[in-house]
Design a protein around this motif. Sequence first.
Motif, PDB file in Angstrom:
ATOM      1  N   LEU A  92      16.799  -3.939  70.961  1.00  0.00           N
ATOM      2  CA  LEU A  92      15.335  -3.999  71.025  1.00  0.00           C
ATOM      3  C   LEU A  92      14.688  -3.015  70.054  1.00  0.00           C
ATOM      4  N   LYS A  93      15.284  -1.846  69.911  1.00  0.00           N
ATOM      5  CA  LYS A  93      14.727  -0.875  68.955  1.00  0.00           C
ATOM      6  C   LYS A  93      14.731  -1.460  67.544  1.00  0.00           C
ATOM      7  N   LEU A  94      15.841  -2.090  67.202  1.00  0.00           N
ATOM      8  CA  LEU A  94      15.971  -2.701  65.874  1.00  0.00           C
ATOM      9  C   LEU A  94      14.929  -3.810  65.683  1.00  0.00           C
ATOM     10  N   VAL A  95      14.852  -4.714  66.658  1.00  0.00           N
ATOM     11  CA  VAL A  95      13.940  -5.866  66.541  1.00  0.00           C
ATOM     12  C   VAL A  95      12.485  -5.410  66.558  1.00  0.00           C
ATOM     13  N   CYS A  96      12.150  -4.451  67.446  1.00  0.00           N
ATOM     14  CA  CYS A  96      10.757  -3.996  67.532  1.00  0.00           C
ATOM     15  C   CYS A  96      10.314  -3.305  66.245  1.00  0.00           C
ATOM     16  N   ALA A  97      11.205  -2.493  65.667  1.00  0.00           N
ATOM     17  CA  ALA A  97      10.871  -1.829  64.398  1.00  0.00           C
ATOM     18  C   ALA A  97      10.678  -2.875  63.296  1.00  0.00           C
ATOM     19  N   LEU A  98      11.544  -3.879  63.296  1.00  0.00           N
ATOM     20  CA  LEU A  98      11.463  -4.967  62.320  1.00  0.00           C
ATOM     21  C   LEU A  98      10.128  -5.709  62.452  1.00  0.00           C
ATOM     22  N   ILE A  99       9.740  -5.983  63.705  1.00  0.00           N
ATOM     23  CA  ILE A  99       8.502  -6.740  63.968  1.00  0.00           C
ATOM     24  C   ILE A  99       7.266  -5.926  63.581  1.00  0.00           C
ATOM     25  N   ILE A 100       7.271  -4.630  63.890  1.00  0.00           N
ATOM     26  CA  ILE A 100       6.098  -3.797  63.552  1.00  0.00           C
ATOM     27  C   ILE A 100       5.908  -3.746  62.032  1.00  0.00           C
ATOM     28  N   ALA A 101       7.015  -3.622  61.298  1.00  0.00           N
ATOM     29  CA  ALA A 101       6.918  -3.659  59.825  1.00  0.00           C
ATOM     30  C   ALA A 101       6.563  -5.070  59.354  1.00  0.00           C
ATOM     31  N   GLY A 102       7.142  -6.069  60.017  1.00  0.00           N
ATOM     32  CA  GLY A 102       6.935  -7.471  59.629  1.00  0.00           C
ATOM     33  C   GLY A 102       5.499  -7.925  59.777  1.00  0.00           C
ATOM     34  N   HIS A 103       4.859  -7.522  60.885  1.00  0.00           N
ATOM     35  CA  HIS A 103       3.473  -7.972  61.079  1.00  0.00           C
ATOM     36  C   HIS A 103       2.503  -7.194  60.190  1.00  0.00           C
ATOM     37  N   TRP A 104       2.932  -6.024  59.733  1.00  0.00           N
ATOM     38  CA  TRP A 104       2.137  -5.365  58.695  1.00  0.00           C
ATOM     39  C   TRP A 104       2.151  -6.247  57.439  1.00  0.00           C
ATOM     40  N   VAL A 105       3.324  -6.798  57.116  1.00  0.00           N
ATOM     41  CA  VAL A 105       3.436  -7.701  55.954  1.00  0.00           C
ATOM     42  C   VAL A 105       2.522  -8.915  56.146  1.00  0.00           C
ATOM     43  N   ASP A 106       2.436  -9.386  57.383  1.00  0.00           N
ATOM     44  CA  ASP A 106       1.561 -10.519  57.703  1.00  0.00           C
ATOM     45  C   ASP A 106       0.105 -10.188  57.353  1.00  0.00           C
ATOM     46  N   PHE A 107      -0.356  -9.007  57.754  1.00  0.00           N
ATOM     47  CA  PHE A 107      -1.739  -8.604  57.452  1.00  0.00           C
ATOM     48  C   PHE A 107      -1.920  -8.306  55.962  1.00  0.00           C
ATOM     49  N   PHE A 108      -0.873  -7.778  55.346  1.00  0.00           N
ATOM     50  CA  PHE A 108      -0.892  -7.559  53.891  1.00  0.00           C
ATOM     51  C   PHE A 108      -1.161  -8.890  53.182  1.00  0.00           C
ATOM     52  N   LEU A 109      -0.515  -9.955  53.641  1.00  0.00           N
ATOM     53  CA  LEU A 109      -0.692 -11.285  53.032  1.00  0.00           C
ATOM     54  C   LEU A 109      -2.061 -11.882  53.335  1.00  0.00           C
ATOM     55  N   MET A 110      -2.663 -11.457  54.431  1.00  0.00           N
ATOM     56  CA  MET A 110      -4.000 -11.974  54.758  1.00  0.00           C
ATOM     57  C   MET A 110      -5.066 -11.273  53.923  1.00  0.00           C
ATOM     58  N   VAL A 111      -4.852  -9.973  53.620  1.00  0.00           N
ATOM     59  CA  VAL A 111      -5.913  -9.170  53.005  1.00  0.00           C
ATOM     60  C   VAL A 111      -5.781  -9.063  51.481  1.00  0.00           C
ATOM     61  N   GLN A 112      -4.589  -8.714  50.989  1.00  0.00           N
ATOM     62  CA  GLN A 112      -4.496  -8.367  49.557  1.00  0.00           C
ATOM     63  C   GLN A 112      -4.818  -9.495  48.573  1.00  0.00           C
ATOM     64  N   PRO A 113      -4.300 -10.717  48.773  1.00  0.00           N
ATOM     65  CA  PRO A 113      -4.600 -11.742  47.754  1.00  0.00           C
ATOM     66  C   PRO A 113      -6.100 -11.962  47.556  1.00  0.00           C
ATOM     67  N   GLY A 114      -6.870 -11.911  48.639  1.00  0.00           N
ATOM     68  CA  GLY A 114      -8.310 -12.151  48.537  1.00  0.00           C
ATOM     69  C   GLY A 114      -9.077 -10.973  47.977  1.00  0.00           C
TER      70      GLY A 114
END
Length: 430
Positions: free
Chosen positions: A356-378
Amino acid sequence: MAHDVQHYNLDQKFEFTAATKKAVFMVLGIGAALLILGIVMAVFGGGHHEAAEAEGHAFHWYERLYANLWINNVYFTGIAIIGVFFFAIQYAAQAGWSTAIIRVMLSLGNWLPIAGVLMIVTFFIANHDLFHWTHAYLFDKASPEYDKIIDGKGSFFYWPMAKGTFPVFYIFRMVLFFGFWVFFFKKFQSLTYNEDLIGGTSSWYKIRSWSAYFLIFFAVSSSIAAWDWVMSIDTHWFSTLFGWYVFSSWFVAGLSTITLITIFLKSQGLLEMVNENHVHDLGKFIFGFTIFWAYLWFSQFLLIYYANIPEETVYFIERLSSDIYGPYIFVNLAMNFALPFLLLMTRDSKRHGVFLKLVCALIIAGHWVDFFLMVQPGTLGHNGGVGFMEVGMFLVYGAAFTFVVLSGLAKGKLIPKNHPMLEESYHHHI
Protein backbone atom coordinates in the motif's frame (compact mmCIF):
# COMPACT_ATOMS: atom_id res chain seq x y z
CA MET A 1 -18.39 0.97 26.77
CA ALA A 2 -17.73 -2.78 26.73
CA HIS A 3 -14.55 -3.90 28.37
CA ASP A 4 -12.96 -5.16 25.13
CA VAL A 5 -11.91 -1.68 24.12
CA GLN A 6 -10.77 -0.78 27.63
CA HIS A 7 -7.32 -2.32 27.39
CA TYR A 8 -6.42 0.12 24.62
CA ASN A 9 -5.04 3.53 25.42
CA LEU A 10 -7.94 5.67 24.19
CA ASP A 11 -6.23 8.91 25.21
CA GLN A 12 -3.22 8.42 22.95
CA LYS A 13 -1.85 11.40 21.07
CA PHE A 14 0.45 11.59 18.09
CA GLU A 15 3.73 13.22 18.99
CA PHE A 16 5.29 15.10 16.09
CA THR A 17 8.87 14.21 17.02
CA ALA A 18 12.02 16.11 16.10
CA ALA A 19 13.11 13.18 13.91
CA THR A 20 9.87 13.26 11.90
CA LYS A 21 10.07 17.04 11.55
CA LYS A 22 13.67 16.70 10.38
CA ALA A 23 12.60 14.25 7.66
CA VAL A 24 9.82 16.60 6.49
CA PHE A 25 12.19 19.60 6.44
CA MET A 26 14.75 17.58 4.51
CA VAL A 27 12.21 16.93 1.77
CA LEU A 28 11.28 20.62 1.89
CA GLY A 29 14.95 21.58 1.54
CA ILE A 30 15.55 19.22 -1.38
CA GLY A 31 12.38 20.55 -3.05
CA ALA A 32 13.42 24.17 -2.51
CA ALA A 33 16.90 23.48 -3.93
CA LEU A 34 15.45 21.81 -7.03
CA LEU A 35 12.90 24.61 -7.43
CA ILE A 36 15.60 27.30 -7.27
CA LEU A 37 17.76 25.31 -9.70
CA GLY A 38 14.76 25.05 -12.05
CA ILE A 39 14.09 28.79 -11.83
CA VAL A 40 17.77 29.66 -12.46
CA MET A 41 17.84 27.34 -15.48
CA ALA A 42 14.62 28.89 -16.80
CA VAL A 43 15.90 32.44 -16.32
CA PHE A 44 19.28 31.87 -17.95
CA GLY A 45 18.36 29.04 -20.27
CA GLY A 46 15.62 31.18 -21.74
CA GLY A 47 13.80 28.08 -22.83
CA HIS A 48 11.96 27.44 -26.04
CA HIS A 49 12.11 30.81 -27.76
CA GLU A 50 11.35 29.44 -31.20
CA ALA A 51 8.20 27.75 -29.95
CA ALA A 52 7.14 30.87 -28.07
CA GLU A 53 7.68 33.09 -31.07
CA ALA A 54 5.75 30.67 -33.25
CA GLU A 55 2.87 31.02 -30.80
CA GLY A 56 3.01 34.77 -31.13
CA HIS A 57 4.27 35.93 -27.76
CA ALA A 58 7.54 35.99 -25.89
CA PHE A 59 7.68 33.36 -23.17
CA HIS A 60 8.83 34.36 -19.69
CA TRP A 61 10.25 31.98 -17.08
CA TYR A 62 7.80 33.15 -14.41
CA GLU A 63 4.86 31.88 -16.47
CA ARG A 64 6.11 28.36 -15.82
CA LEU A 65 6.46 29.17 -12.11
CA TYR A 66 2.86 30.44 -12.00
CA ALA A 67 1.56 27.35 -13.78
CA ASN A 68 3.33 25.17 -11.21
CA LEU A 69 1.92 27.18 -8.33
CA TRP A 70 -1.55 26.73 -9.78
CA ILE A 71 -1.18 22.96 -10.33
CA ASN A 72 -0.04 22.40 -6.74
CA ASN A 73 -2.59 24.79 -5.24
CA VAL A 74 -5.45 23.00 -6.94
CA TYR A 75 -4.05 19.53 -6.27
CA PHE A 76 -3.32 19.92 -2.56
CA THR A 77 -6.54 21.86 -1.96
CA GLY A 78 -8.32 18.83 -3.40
CA ILE A 79 -6.51 16.37 -1.12
CA ALA A 80 -7.34 18.56 1.91
CA ILE A 81 -11.05 18.87 1.13
CA ILE A 82 -11.31 15.14 0.36
CA GLY A 83 -10.19 14.42 3.95
CA VAL A 84 -13.14 16.45 5.25
CA PHE A 85 -15.45 14.91 2.63
CA PHE A 86 -14.49 11.33 3.56
CA PHE A 87 -14.95 12.17 7.25
CA ALA A 88 -18.46 13.49 6.52
CA ILE A 89 -19.29 10.39 4.46
CA GLN A 90 -18.56 8.16 7.47
CA TYR A 91 -21.12 10.03 9.57
CA ALA A 92 -23.73 10.39 6.85
CA ALA A 93 -23.50 6.65 6.15
CA GLN A 94 -23.44 5.84 9.91
CA ALA A 95 -20.30 3.81 9.25
CA GLY A 96 -18.69 2.12 12.22
CA TRP A 97 -15.64 0.41 10.70
CA SER A 98 -13.73 3.65 10.24
CA THR A 99 -14.20 5.12 13.74
CA ALA A 100 -10.57 4.59 14.75
CA ILE A 101 -9.25 6.56 11.75
CA ILE A 102 -11.80 9.36 11.27
CA ARG A 103 -9.49 11.91 12.88
CA VAL A 104 -6.79 11.01 10.39
CA MET A 105 -9.27 11.87 7.62
CA LEU A 106 -10.28 15.14 9.24
CA SER A 107 -6.65 16.20 9.84
CA LEU A 108 -6.16 16.77 6.08
CA GLY A 109 -8.49 19.77 6.39
CA ASN A 110 -5.83 21.66 8.36
CA TRP A 111 -4.34 22.66 5.01
CA LEU A 112 -7.54 24.41 3.84
CA PRO A 113 -7.02 27.89 5.38
CA ILE A 114 -3.48 28.04 3.94
CA ALA A 115 -4.70 26.66 0.60
CA GLY A 116 -7.35 29.38 0.39
CA VAL A 117 -4.83 32.17 0.92
CA LEU A 118 -2.34 30.66 -1.56
CA MET A 119 -5.05 30.18 -4.16
CA ILE A 120 -6.42 33.72 -3.98
CA VAL A 121 -2.95 35.35 -3.87
CA THR A 122 -1.74 33.25 -6.83
CA PHE A 123 -4.82 34.21 -8.83
CA PHE A 124 -4.26 37.94 -8.27
CA ILE A 125 -0.57 37.71 -9.19
CA ALA A 126 -0.78 35.29 -12.10
CA ASN A 127 -4.26 35.53 -13.61
CA HIS A 128 -3.22 36.99 -17.01
CA ASP A 129 -0.53 34.36 -17.43
CA LEU A 130 -2.82 31.47 -16.49
CA PHE A 131 -6.28 32.36 -17.76
CA HIS A 132 -6.82 33.52 -21.32
CA TRP A 133 -10.29 34.85 -20.45
CA THR A 134 -8.85 37.58 -18.17
CA HIS A 135 -7.78 39.68 -21.18
CA ALA A 136 -10.15 42.60 -21.79
CA TYR A 137 -9.65 42.71 -25.59
CA LEU A 138 -11.42 39.35 -26.00
CA PHE A 139 -14.72 41.01 -25.03
CA ASP A 140 -14.30 44.13 -27.17
CA LYS A 141 -16.30 43.68 -30.38
CA ALA A 142 -14.16 46.35 -32.09
CA SER A 143 -10.94 44.47 -31.32
CA PRO A 144 -9.43 42.18 -33.99
CA GLU A 145 -8.91 39.63 -31.20
CA TYR A 146 -12.57 39.65 -30.16
CA ASP A 147 -13.62 36.10 -29.23
CA LYS A 148 -17.29 35.29 -29.59
CA ILE A 149 -17.14 32.05 -27.59
CA ILE A 150 -15.31 33.59 -24.62
CA ASP A 151 -17.59 36.65 -24.78
CA GLY A 152 -20.54 34.28 -24.49
CA LYS A 153 -19.06 32.83 -21.30
CA GLY A 154 -17.96 36.20 -19.93
CA SER A 155 -20.80 36.73 -17.48
CA PHE A 156 -19.85 33.53 -15.66
CA PHE A 157 -16.62 35.26 -14.63
CA TYR A 158 -17.47 38.96 -14.51
CA TRP A 159 -21.11 39.37 -13.49
CA PRO A 160 -22.37 41.87 -12.27
CA MET A 161 -19.56 44.05 -13.68
CA ALA A 162 -18.73 44.61 -17.34
CA LYS A 163 -16.98 41.73 -19.09
CA GLY A 164 -13.23 42.13 -19.18
CA THR A 165 -13.03 44.32 -16.06
CA PHE A 166 -12.70 42.61 -12.66
CA PRO A 167 -13.89 38.98 -12.32
CA VAL A 168 -16.12 39.61 -9.28
CA PHE A 169 -18.29 36.52 -9.70
CA TYR A 170 -15.24 34.26 -10.09
CA ILE A 171 -13.45 35.65 -7.01
CA PHE A 172 -16.71 35.54 -5.04
CA ARG A 173 -17.05 31.82 -5.76
CA MET A 174 -13.45 31.13 -4.77
CA VAL A 175 -13.81 33.00 -1.46
CA LEU A 176 -17.23 31.43 -0.80
CA PHE A 177 -16.02 27.87 -1.37
CA PHE A 178 -12.92 28.21 0.79
CA GLY A 179 -14.89 30.10 3.44
CA PHE A 180 -17.50 27.35 3.76
CA TRP A 181 -14.99 24.51 3.51
CA VAL A 182 -12.94 25.99 6.37
CA PHE A 183 -16.14 26.68 8.33
CA PHE A 184 -17.32 23.06 8.03
CA PHE A 185 -13.85 21.72 8.85
CA LYS A 186 -13.66 23.84 12.03
CA LYS A 187 -17.20 22.83 12.95
CA PHE A 188 -16.42 19.11 12.60
CA GLN A 189 -13.19 19.57 14.53
CA SER A 190 -14.84 21.30 17.48
CA LEU A 191 -17.72 18.79 17.60
CA THR A 192 -15.48 15.72 17.48
CA TYR A 193 -13.20 17.07 20.25
CA ASN A 194 -16.27 18.11 22.23
CA GLU A 195 -17.42 14.50 22.11
CA ASP A 196 -14.27 13.49 24.06
CA LEU A 197 -15.26 15.85 26.85
CA ILE A 198 -19.01 15.34 27.18
CA GLY A 199 -19.54 11.75 25.99
CA GLY A 200 -23.01 10.57 25.01
CA THR A 201 -24.38 10.54 21.47
CA SER A 202 -25.39 14.20 21.05
CA SER A 203 -22.11 15.15 19.30
CA TRP A 204 -22.44 12.18 16.95
CA TYR A 205 -25.97 13.26 15.90
CA LYS A 206 -24.81 16.86 15.45
CA ILE A 207 -21.85 15.84 13.26
CA ARG A 208 -24.18 13.62 11.29
CA SER A 209 -26.58 16.45 10.44
CA TRP A 210 -23.72 18.89 9.72
CA SER A 211 -22.21 16.21 7.44
CA ALA A 212 -25.40 16.11 5.39
CA TYR A 213 -25.25 19.89 4.86
CA PHE A 214 -21.57 19.72 4.02
CA LEU A 215 -22.01 16.93 1.47
CA ILE A 216 -24.68 18.89 -0.40
CA PHE A 217 -22.46 21.98 -0.44
CA PHE A 218 -19.42 19.91 -1.43
CA ALA A 219 -21.25 18.27 -4.35
CA VAL A 220 -21.99 21.66 -5.89
CA SER A 221 -18.82 23.53 -4.89
CA SER A 222 -16.30 20.87 -5.92
CA SER A 223 -17.78 20.67 -9.43
CA ILE A 224 -17.90 24.43 -9.92
CA ALA A 225 -14.37 24.74 -8.49
CA ALA A 226 -13.19 22.23 -11.11
CA TRP A 227 -14.74 24.34 -13.89
CA ASP A 228 -13.40 27.59 -12.46
CA TRP A 229 -9.89 26.59 -11.52
CA VAL A 230 -9.05 24.05 -14.21
CA MET A 231 -11.53 23.88 -17.09
CA SER A 232 -11.61 27.66 -17.61
CA ILE A 233 -7.90 27.53 -18.57
CA ASP A 234 -8.99 25.98 -21.89
CA THR A 235 -11.86 28.43 -22.29
CA HIS A 236 -13.09 27.20 -25.67
CA TRP A 237 -13.32 23.60 -24.53
CA PHE A 238 -15.80 22.09 -22.14
CA SER A 239 -16.68 18.67 -20.83
CA THR A 240 -19.90 17.85 -19.02
CA LEU A 241 -17.97 15.16 -17.14
CA PHE A 242 -15.24 17.44 -15.90
CA GLY A 243 -16.48 18.02 -12.32
CA TRP A 244 -16.68 14.26 -11.78
CA TYR A 245 -13.32 13.73 -13.39
CA VAL A 246 -11.50 16.21 -11.13
CA PHE A 247 -13.35 14.85 -8.09
CA SER A 248 -12.25 11.29 -8.89
CA SER A 249 -8.63 12.41 -9.27
CA TRP A 250 -8.76 14.30 -5.97
CA PHE A 251 -10.53 11.42 -4.25
CA VAL A 252 -8.00 8.71 -5.11
CA ALA A 253 -5.13 11.02 -4.08
CA GLY A 254 -6.92 11.90 -0.83
CA LEU A 255 -7.61 8.24 -0.01
CA SER A 256 -3.95 7.42 -0.66
CA THR A 257 -2.87 10.22 1.70
CA ILE A 258 -5.22 8.98 4.45
CA THR A 259 -3.86 5.44 3.99
CA LEU A 260 -0.23 6.57 4.13
CA ILE A 261 -0.81 8.56 7.34
CA THR A 262 -2.65 5.59 8.90
CA ILE A 263 0.21 3.21 8.05
CA PHE A 264 2.72 5.77 9.35
CA LEU A 265 0.85 6.10 12.68
CA LYS A 266 0.69 2.31 12.95
CA SER A 267 4.47 2.16 12.47
CA GLN A 268 4.81 4.60 15.39
CA GLY A 269 2.98 2.14 17.64
CA LEU A 270 -0.25 4.19 17.61
CA LEU A 271 -3.80 3.21 16.54
CA GLU A 272 -3.43 -0.36 17.88
CA MET A 273 -7.13 -0.80 17.25
CA VAL A 274 -6.59 -0.42 13.51
CA ASN A 275 -5.86 -3.87 12.11
CA GLU A 276 -5.32 -5.32 8.65
CA ASN A 277 -9.09 -5.37 8.06
CA HIS A 278 -9.27 -1.57 8.25
CA VAL A 279 -6.22 -1.29 6.02
CA HIS A 280 -7.85 -3.74 3.60
CA ASP A 281 -10.93 -1.50 3.40
CA LEU A 282 -8.82 1.53 2.59
CA GLY A 283 -7.05 -0.55 -0.07
CA LYS A 284 -10.40 -1.54 -1.57
CA PHE A 285 -11.49 2.09 -1.73
CA ILE A 286 -8.28 3.00 -3.54
CA PHE A 287 -8.62 0.04 -5.90
CA GLY A 288 -12.27 0.83 -6.66
CA PHE A 289 -11.82 4.54 -7.22
CA THR A 290 -8.72 3.98 -9.35
CA ILE A 291 -11.02 2.09 -11.72
CA PHE A 292 -13.65 4.82 -11.38
CA TRP A 293 -11.08 7.47 -12.33
CA ALA A 294 -9.97 5.44 -15.38
CA TYR A 295 -13.60 4.93 -16.40
CA LEU A 296 -14.22 8.69 -16.32
CA TRP A 297 -10.95 9.42 -18.14
CA PHE A 298 -11.94 7.02 -20.88
CA SER A 299 -15.55 8.22 -21.04
CA GLN A 300 -14.44 11.82 -21.45
CA PHE A 301 -11.92 10.84 -24.12
CA LEU A 302 -14.07 8.34 -26.00
CA LEU A 303 -17.26 10.41 -26.27
CA ILE A 304 -15.37 13.39 -27.67
CA TYR A 305 -13.08 11.34 -29.91
CA TYR A 306 -15.80 9.00 -31.18
CA ALA A 307 -18.30 11.78 -31.88
CA ASN A 308 -15.51 13.70 -33.62
CA ILE A 309 -16.75 17.05 -32.37
CA PRO A 310 -14.10 19.39 -33.84
CA GLU A 311 -14.33 22.08 -31.17
CA GLU A 312 -13.95 19.46 -28.44
CA THR A 313 -11.29 17.15 -29.90
CA VAL A 314 -8.80 20.04 -29.83
CA TYR A 315 -8.26 19.41 -26.09
CA PHE A 316 -7.00 15.88 -26.68
CA ILE A 317 -5.25 16.59 -29.98
CA GLU A 318 -3.24 19.38 -28.29
CA ARG A 319 -2.03 16.88 -25.73
CA LEU A 320 -1.70 13.69 -27.78
CA SER A 321 0.13 15.25 -30.73
CA SER A 322 2.52 17.21 -28.51
CA ASP A 323 6.10 15.97 -28.13
CA ILE A 324 6.08 17.34 -24.60
CA TYR A 325 2.71 16.18 -23.27
CA GLY A 326 1.97 13.16 -25.46
CA PRO A 327 4.17 10.71 -23.52
CA TYR A 328 2.71 11.92 -20.19
CA ILE A 329 -0.77 10.79 -21.22
CA PHE A 330 0.56 7.23 -21.17
CA VAL A 331 2.53 7.87 -17.98
CA ASN A 332 -0.72 9.18 -16.46
CA LEU A 333 -2.68 6.04 -17.41
CA ALA A 334 0.12 3.74 -16.25
CA MET A 335 0.64 5.42 -12.86
CA ASN A 336 -3.00 6.00 -12.05
CA PHE A 337 -4.67 2.95 -13.52
CA ALA A 338 -2.55 0.10 -14.92
CA LEU A 339 -0.03 -0.24 -12.07
CA PRO A 340 -2.42 0.32 -9.10
CA PHE A 341 -4.95 -2.02 -10.75
CA LEU A 342 -2.42 -4.83 -11.14
CA LEU A 343 -0.69 -4.25 -7.80
CA LEU A 344 -3.88 -4.06 -5.72
CA MET A 345 -5.77 -6.84 -7.45
CA THR A 346 -5.11 -9.53 -4.85
CA ARG A 347 -6.57 -9.60 -1.36
CA ASP A 348 -3.13 -9.87 0.25
CA SER A 349 -1.74 -6.77 -1.41
CA LYS A 350 -4.55 -4.66 0.11
CA ARG A 351 -3.69 -5.93 3.60
CA HIS A 352 0.03 -5.27 3.61
CA GLY A 353 1.57 -1.93 4.42
CA VAL A 354 4.53 -2.41 2.09
CA PHE A 355 2.34 -2.80 -0.99
CA LEU A 356 0.00 0.00 0.00
CA LYS A 357 2.85 2.40 0.72
CA LEU A 358 4.24 1.77 -2.75
CA VAL A 359 0.86 2.12 -4.50
CA CYS A 360 -0.22 5.19 -2.49
CA ALA A 361 3.05 7.00 -3.20
CA LEU A 362 2.70 6.09 -6.88
CA ILE A 363 -0.89 7.40 -6.96
CA ILE A 364 -0.08 10.69 -5.19
CA ALA A 365 2.68 11.37 -7.74
CA GLY A 366 0.49 10.03 -10.56
CA HIS A 367 -2.47 12.31 -9.89
CA TRP A 368 -0.12 15.26 -9.76
CA VAL A 369 0.78 14.27 -13.35
CA ASP A 370 -2.96 14.23 -14.09
CA PHE A 371 -3.32 17.85 -12.93
CA PHE A 372 -0.10 18.78 -14.72
CA LEU A 373 -1.75 17.56 -17.95
CA MET A 374 -4.90 19.53 -17.22
CA VAL A 375 -3.11 22.83 -16.50
CA GLN A 376 0.19 23.14 -18.38
CA PRO A 377 -0.83 22.64 -22.04
CA GLY A 378 -3.45 25.40 -21.78
CA THR A 379 -1.20 27.84 -19.92
CA LEU A 380 2.31 27.19 -21.30
CA GLY A 381 1.71 25.59 -24.67
CA HIS A 382 5.02 24.18 -25.98
CA ASN A 383 7.02 25.70 -23.13
CA GLY A 384 5.95 23.18 -20.50
CA GLY A 385 7.31 19.87 -19.36
CA VAL A 386 8.47 18.20 -16.16
CA GLY A 387 11.82 19.51 -14.96
CA PHE A 388 13.54 20.56 -11.75
CA MET A 389 11.01 23.34 -11.23
CA GLU A 390 8.05 20.93 -11.33
CA VAL A 391 9.61 18.28 -9.10
CA GLY A 392 10.89 20.92 -6.67
CA MET A 393 7.56 22.69 -6.35
CA PHE A 394 5.75 19.37 -5.82
CA LEU A 395 8.16 18.41 -3.03
CA VAL A 396 7.88 21.84 -1.37
CA TYR A 397 4.09 21.69 -1.39
CA GLY A 398 4.06 18.04 -0.32
CA ALA A 399 6.39 18.72 2.63
CA ALA A 400 4.48 21.86 3.69
CA PHE A 401 1.18 19.96 3.46
CA THR A 402 2.60 17.07 5.53
CA PHE A 403 3.94 19.46 8.16
CA VAL A 404 0.63 21.30 8.53
CA VAL A 405 -1.44 18.09 8.64
CA LEU A 406 0.80 16.30 11.16
CA SER A 407 1.01 19.45 13.34
CA GLY A 408 -2.80 19.56 13.37
CA LEU A 409 -3.00 15.85 14.14
CA ALA A 410 -0.63 16.26 17.11
CA LYS A 411 -2.91 18.86 18.74
CA GLY A 412 -5.78 16.53 19.63
CA LYS A 413 -6.36 12.94 20.65
CA LEU A 414 -6.16 10.36 17.88
CA ILE A 415 -9.12 8.21 18.87
CA PRO A 416 -12.69 9.49 19.39
CA LYS A 417 -13.05 7.56 22.66
CA ASN A 418 -16.74 8.40 23.20
CA HIS A 419 -17.82 7.67 19.63
CA PRO A 420 -20.88 5.38 19.86
CA MET A 421 -19.45 2.99 17.24
CA LEU A 422 -15.95 2.56 18.60
CA GLU A 423 -16.75 -0.99 19.64
CA GLU A 424 -17.84 -1.83 16.10
CA SER A 425 -14.54 -0.52 14.73
CA TYR A 426 -12.64 -2.64 17.23
CA HIS A 427 -14.46 -5.80 16.10
CA HIS A 428 -14.23 -4.96 12.39
CA HIS A 429 -13.43 -8.07 10.41
CA ILE A 430 -13.66 -8.83 6.67
